[in-house]
Design an enzyme around this catalytic site. Structure first.
Site, PDB file in Angstrom:
ATOM      1  N   HIS A   1      -7.566 -15.948  -5.752  1.00 32.13           N
ATOM      2  CA  HIS A   1      -6.920 -16.734  -5.533  1.00 32.13           C
ATOM      3  C   HIS A   1      -7.118 -17.552  -3.846  1.00 32.13           C
ATOM      4  CE1 HIS A   1      -5.218 -16.142  -9.228  1.00 32.13           C
ATOM      5  NE2 HIS A   1      -4.193 -17.091  -9.551  1.00 32.13           N
TER       6      HIS A   1
ATOM      7  N   ARG B   1       4.603  -8.900  -5.613  1.00 31.19           N
ATOM      8  CA  ARG B   1       3.800 -10.602  -6.848  1.00 31.19           C
ATOM      9  C   ARG B   1       2.491 -11.309  -5.338  1.00 31.19           C
ATOM     10  NH1 ARG B   1       8.282 -15.251  -9.538  1.00 31.19           N
ATOM     11  NH2 ARG B   1       6.041 -16.085 -10.622  1.00 31.19           N
TER      12      ARG B   1
ATOM     13  N   LYS C   1       2.495  -9.656 -15.670  1.00 30.75           N
ATOM     14  CA  LYS C   1       2.836 -10.964 -15.396  1.00 30.75           C
ATOM     15  C   LYS C   1       4.061 -10.509 -15.048  1.00 30.75           C
ATOM     16  CE  LYS C   1       3.115 -14.701 -13.430  1.00 30.75           C
ATOM     17  NZ  LYS C   1       3.040 -15.899 -12.716  1.00 30.75           N
TER      18      LYS C   1
ATOM     19  N   LYS D   1       7.627 -19.456 -10.640  1.00 35.48           N
ATOM     20  CA  LYS D   1       7.410 -20.319 -10.344  1.00 35.48           C
ATOM     21  C   LYS D   1       6.782 -22.395 -10.020  1.00 35.48           C
ATOM     22  CE  LYS D   1       5.108 -17.792  -6.216  1.00 35.48           C
ATOM     23  NZ  LYS D   1       3.370 -17.454  -5.873  1.00 35.48           N
TER      24      LYS D   1
ATOM     25  N   HIS E   1      -9.061 -21.073  -4.451  1.00 34.68           N
ATOM     26  CA  HIS E   1      -8.654 -22.250  -3.844  1.00 34.68           C
ATOM     27  C   HIS E   1      -9.225 -23.006  -2.586  1.00 34.68           C
ATOM     28  CE1 HIS E   1      -3.565 -21.220  -4.632  1.00 34.68           C
ATOM     29  NE2 HIS E   1      -4.899 -22.085  -6.324  1.00 34.68           N
TER      30      HIS E   1
ATOM     31  N   GLU F   1      -7.681 -14.917 -15.065  1.00 40.17           N
ATOM     32  CA  GLU F   1      -6.297 -14.704 -15.248  1.00 40.17           C
ATOM     33  C   GLU F   1      -6.934 -13.105 -15.803  1.00 40.17           C
ATOM     34  OE1 GLU F   1      -4.403 -15.873 -12.848  1.00 40.17           O
ATOM     35  OE2 GLU F   1      -5.368 -17.804 -12.895  1.00 40.17           O
TER      36      GLU F   1
ATOM     37  N   ARG G   1      20.756 -30.258  -9.914  1.00 46.73           N
ATOM     38  CA  ARG G   1      21.229 -28.866  -9.407  1.00 46.73           C
ATOM     39  C   ARG G   1      20.567 -27.809 -10.017  1.00 46.73           C
ATOM     40  NH1 ARG G   1      25.815 -31.603  -6.770  1.00 46.73           N
ATOM     41  NH2 ARG G   1      25.156 -32.375  -4.683  1.00 46.73           N
TER      42      ARG G   1
ATOM     43  N   GLU H   1       8.281 -12.820  -4.606  1.00 50.28           N
ATOM     44  CA  GLU H   1       7.319 -12.582  -3.566  1.00 50.28           C
ATOM     45  C   GLU H   1       7.109 -11.717  -2.532  1.00 50.28           C
ATOM     46  OE1 GLU H   1       3.497 -15.118  -4.650  1.00 50.28           O
ATOM     47  OE2 GLU H   1       2.893 -14.245  -2.721  1.00 50.28           O
TER      48      GLU H   1
ATOM     49  N   HIS I   1      -9.120 -24.396 -12.202  1.00 47.14           N
ATOM     50  CA  HIS I   1      -8.097 -23.394 -10.977  1.00 47.14           C
ATOM     51  C   HIS I   1      -9.421 -21.852 -11.647  1.00 47.14           C
ATOM     52  CE1 HIS I   1      -5.289 -21.363  -9.432  1.00 47.14           C
ATOM     53  NE2 HIS I   1      -5.117 -20.690 -10.507  1.00 47.14           N
TER      54      HIS I   1
ATOM     55  N   ASN J   1      -2.041 -13.396  -6.533  1.00 43.13           N
ATOM     56  CA  ASN J   1      -3.290 -13.717  -6.391  1.00 43.13           C
ATOM     57  C   ASN J   1      -4.109 -13.137  -5.282  1.00 43.13           C
ATOM     58  OD1 ASN J   1      -0.840 -16.124  -6.405  1.00 43.13           O
ATOM     59  ND2 ASN J   1       0.550 -14.629  -3.778  1.00 43.13           N
TER      60      ASN J   1
HETATM   61  P1  NAD Z   1      -3.622 -27.808 -17.377  1.00 40.90           P
HETATM   62  O1  NAD Z   1      -2.272 -28.204 -18.113  1.00 40.90           O
HETATM   63  O2  NAD Z   1      -4.077 -28.936 -16.411  1.00 40.90           O
HETATM   64  O3  NAD Z   1      -4.398 -27.785 -19.321  1.00 40.90           O
HETATM   65  C1  NAD Z   1      -5.618 -27.968 -18.696  1.00 40.90           C
HETATM   66  C2  NAD Z   1      -6.340 -28.953 -20.009  1.00 40.90           C
HETATM   67  O4  NAD Z   1      -5.937 -29.124 -21.007  1.00 40.90           O
HETATM   68  C3  NAD Z   1      -5.019 -30.574 -19.668  1.00 40.90           C
HETATM   69  O5  NAD Z   1      -6.296 -31.292 -20.165  1.00 40.90           O
HETATM   70  C4  NAD Z   1      -4.662 -30.599 -20.608  1.00 40.90           C
HETATM   71  O6  NAD Z   1      -4.076 -31.617 -21.138  1.00 40.90           O
HETATM   72  C5  NAD Z   1      -5.039 -29.720 -21.889  1.00 40.90           C
HETATM   73  N1  NAD Z   1      -5.110 -28.965 -23.062  1.00 40.90           N
HETATM   74  C6  NAD Z   1      -3.350 -28.199 -22.769  1.00 40.90           C
HETATM   75  N2  NAD Z   1      -2.886 -27.450 -23.961  1.00 40.90           N
HETATM   76  C7  NAD Z   1      -3.938 -27.978 -24.540  1.00 40.90           C
HETATM   77  C8  NAD Z   1      -3.954 -27.932 -26.243  1.00 40.90           C
HETATM   78  N3  NAD Z   1      -3.370 -26.583 -26.772  1.00 40.90           N
HETATM   79  N4  NAD Z   1      -5.352 -28.051 -26.869  1.00 40.90           N
HETATM   80  C9  NAD Z   1      -5.924 -29.390 -25.786  1.00 40.90           C
HETATM   81  N5  NAD Z   1      -5.935 -29.592 -24.603  1.00 40.90           N
HETATM   82  C10 NAD Z   1      -4.809 -28.985 -23.928  1.00 40.90           C
HETATM   83  O7  NAD Z   1      -4.776 -26.791 -16.763  1.00 40.90           O
HETATM   84  P2  NAD Z   1      -4.218 -24.738 -16.796  1.00 40.90           P
HETATM   85  O8  NAD Z   1      -5.318 -24.145 -16.496  1.00 40.90           O
HETATM   86  O9  NAD Z   1      -3.029 -25.012 -17.964  1.00 40.90           O
HETATM   87  O10 NAD Z   1      -2.852 -24.726 -15.367  1.00 40.90           O
HETATM   88  C11 NAD Z   1      -3.509 -24.407 -14.424  1.00 40.90           C
HETATM   89  C12 NAD Z   1      -2.199 -25.350 -13.759  1.00 40.90           C
HETATM   90  O11 NAD Z   1      -1.586 -24.839 -13.471  1.00 40.90           O
HETATM   91  C13 NAD Z   1      -2.124 -25.574 -11.883  1.00 40.90           C
HETATM   92  O12 NAD Z   1      -2.097 -27.496 -11.237  1.00 40.90           O
HETATM   93  C14 NAD Z   1      -1.890 -24.357 -11.720  1.00 40.90           C
HETATM   94  O13 NAD Z   1      -1.482 -24.992  -9.811  1.00 40.90           O
HETATM   95  C15 NAD Z   1      -0.567 -23.864 -12.012  1.00 40.90           C
HETATM   96  N6  NAD Z   1      -0.069 -22.635 -11.421  1.00 40.90           N
HETATM   97  C16 NAD Z   1       1.012 -22.692 -12.011  1.00 40.90           C
HETATM   98  C17 NAD Z   1       1.222 -21.209 -11.410  1.00 40.90           C
HETATM   99  C18 NAD Z   1       2.080 -20.365 -11.631  1.00 40.90           C
HETATM  100  O14 NAD Z   1       2.658 -19.910 -11.360  1.00 40.90           O
HETATM  101  N7  NAD Z   1       3.423 -21.361 -11.942  1.00 40.90           N
HETATM  102  C19 NAD Z   1       0.371 -20.014 -12.250  1.00 40.90           C
HETATM  103  C20 NAD Z   1      -0.767 -19.925 -12.217  1.00 40.90           C
HETATM  104  C21 NAD Z   1      -1.537 -22.180 -11.893  1.00 40.90           C
HETATM  105  N1  GLY Z   2       0.234 -16.909 -10.542  1.00 48.80           N
HETATM  106  C1  GLY Z   2       0.946 -16.401  -9.193  1.00 48.80           C
HETATM  107  C2  GLY Z   2       2.515 -16.208  -9.128  1.00 48.80           C
HETATM  108  O1  GLY Z   2       2.996 -16.154 -10.005  1.00 48.80           O
HETATM  109  O2  GLY Z   2       2.884 -15.336  -8.656  1.00 48.80           O
END
Ligand code: NAD
Ligand code: GLY
Length: 371
Positions: free
Chosen positions: A256, A249, A235, A149, A260, A191, A127, A245, A273, A253
């Site tokens: 986005h 917040r 942020k 998130k 998306h 971003e 939990r 949100e 992304h 987006n």
């Molecule tokens: P990712 O996590 O897929 O990483 C991109 C690639 O880079 C992967 O192949 C990974 O293995 C590689 N990688 C990561 N760090 C590395 C490093 N230091 N050296 C070499 N390779 C490395 O992509 P991302 O762009 O980091 O994240 C995208 C995801 O984040 C999506 O799923 C999206 O929905 C999510 N997201 C979440 C939020 C949130 O607020 N929680 C905000 C934006 C995006």
């Molecule tokens: N990436 C959007 C949020 O964190 O709200």
């Protein structure tokens, strides 16, 4: 070089620590009551993927073990397509095998995919246990790791399953960007530009002033740290005022909603992304100029910055622009049947509206196809 940004979310306050070389010092950082309070328990589960583990796993593991932590790891396959409930089950299997307790911590070592999954697993294991985010992509450093998130994808849509679960610490070591592929670095820069448009006009102007911003090597460590600091602060400012949100917040987006739709309609194979976000920002930039919400000059400045980063600025010629409208109504951001858009009014100022005519959306997308 270390900078600490407090995240003053009521009941869930924590710190973002920006430290070059911080990964090698995580043992000491995890034990520092000024950075993590209350103390983390002894048991830790690190979640990562094979690529990231190869570069940074050993350093993280040995630094934590040297500080007396009892550490296990869970290595998941890399990629957005593994951001599923099946992967969460694997994290739970590792949590069970390592006998994680209420006082234990999950550590996300990776990009946004690993961060979102680890956060979600931590939100639900027993939990809810502590999670520490150690982002290793630029996108995760400035966005995904901060704000709580978490979640996974459903076969019918991205991030449909999730929870808000704030981390106990975000540790950003910019040295980990040295191994990040340039395409991923550029995705993160989308971003960074976003923060310039929605919140911090000085950051936007700084980016305009730099001669190059399209790869890690374009920045000295000092300038990289400054860009990270400003982006993370933007942020933090937003999520601290609106954790769940309820209003403000949503401005995060920006770009986005259409982004998306573009990612999804090209089956997540053409654009990542950040690239989707860049194209989405361009689209709303064009729409805002058409509707007279911001000047053509602002629109052009945003376009130039997106191009300067090396992000794609054109839609494929066979892209079905009309399909975007259908996708938009299925988006999570629809409220009372109307699609909400974050529209730019100036560099540094956006407003939320649901009054965007479909014709304006289609015209903007067609302009980007012809560009
Ligand atoms: P990712 O996590 O897929 O990483 C991109 C690639 O880079 C992967 O192949 C990974 O293995 C590689 N990688 C990561 N760090 C590395 C490093 N230091 N050296 C070499 N390779 C490395 O992509 P991302 O762009 O980091 O994240 C995208 C995801 O984040 C999506 O799923 C999206 O929905 C999510 N997201 C979440 C939020 C949130 O607020 N929680 C905000 C934006 C995006
Ligand atoms: N990436 C959007 C949020 O964190 O709200």
């Amino acid at each position: 070089m270390q900078t600490v940004i407090p995240v003053p979310i009521p009941q869930n306050a924590y710190k973002v620590v920006l430290a070059a070389g911080g990964l090698r010092q995580i043992g000491a950082i995890f034990q520092d009551a000024a950075l993590v309070s209350p103390n983390l328990g002894k048991k830790i589960l690190i979640v990562s993927n094979p690529k990231i583990w190869k570069h940074y796993g050993e350093a993280a593991l040995s630094a934590l073990q040297a500080a007396g932590f009892d550490v296990a790891c869970c290595i998941l396959p890399a990629g957005e397509r593994y951001k599923t409930l099946r992967s969460i089950e694997k994290i739970f299997d590792s949590a069970l095998a390592h006998r994680l307790e209420r006082s234990s911590t999950m550590v996300a070592l990776g990009g946004g995919v690993i961060g979102d999954m680890t956060g979600f697993a931590a939100a639900s294991w027993l939990r809810g246990i502590a999670v520490v985010q150690i982002p290793t992509t630029l996108l995760a450093m400035v966005d995904a790791s901060i704000g709580g998130k978490t979640g996974v994808n459903h076969p019918q849509g991205k991030n449909l399953i999730g929870a808000f679960h704030q981390p106990r610490l975000v540790l950003i070591d910019p040295e980990t960007l040295d191994t990040l592929p340039t395409r991923e670095f550029r995705a993160g820069m989308a971003e960074v530009i976003k923060y310039g448009v929605i919140w911090d006009p000085d950051l936007f102007e700084q980016l305009e002033d730099f001669s190059r911003i399209d790869q890690r090597r374009s920045f000295s460590m000092e300038l990289l740290m400054e860009m990270l600091r400003r982006s993370c602060q933007a942020k933090v400012d937003v999520v601290s005022q609106d954790e769940k949100e309820a209003g403000l917040r949503a401005i995060l987006n920006y770009g986005h909603t259409i982004g998306h739709a573009i990612e999804s309609l090209t089956h997540y194979r053409t654009f990542n992304h950040g690239e989707g976000v860049g194209l989405g920002m361009m689209a709303v930039g064009h729409i805002a100029a058409q509707l007279g919400l911001w000047s053509q000059d602002c629109c052009d400045r945003q376009y130039r910055l997106i191009r300067k980063v090396g992000l794609p600025v054109q839609l494929p010629t066979d892209f079905e622009t009309d399909a975007v409208l259908e996708m938009l109504t299925a988006d999570k951001k629809v409220k009372a049947g109307r699609v909400r858009f974050i529209m730019p009014h100036n560099i540094g100022m956006v407003k939320i509206t649901d009054e965007v005519p479909n014709d304006a959306i289609l015209a903007a997308l067609r302009e980007m196809q012809a560009a």
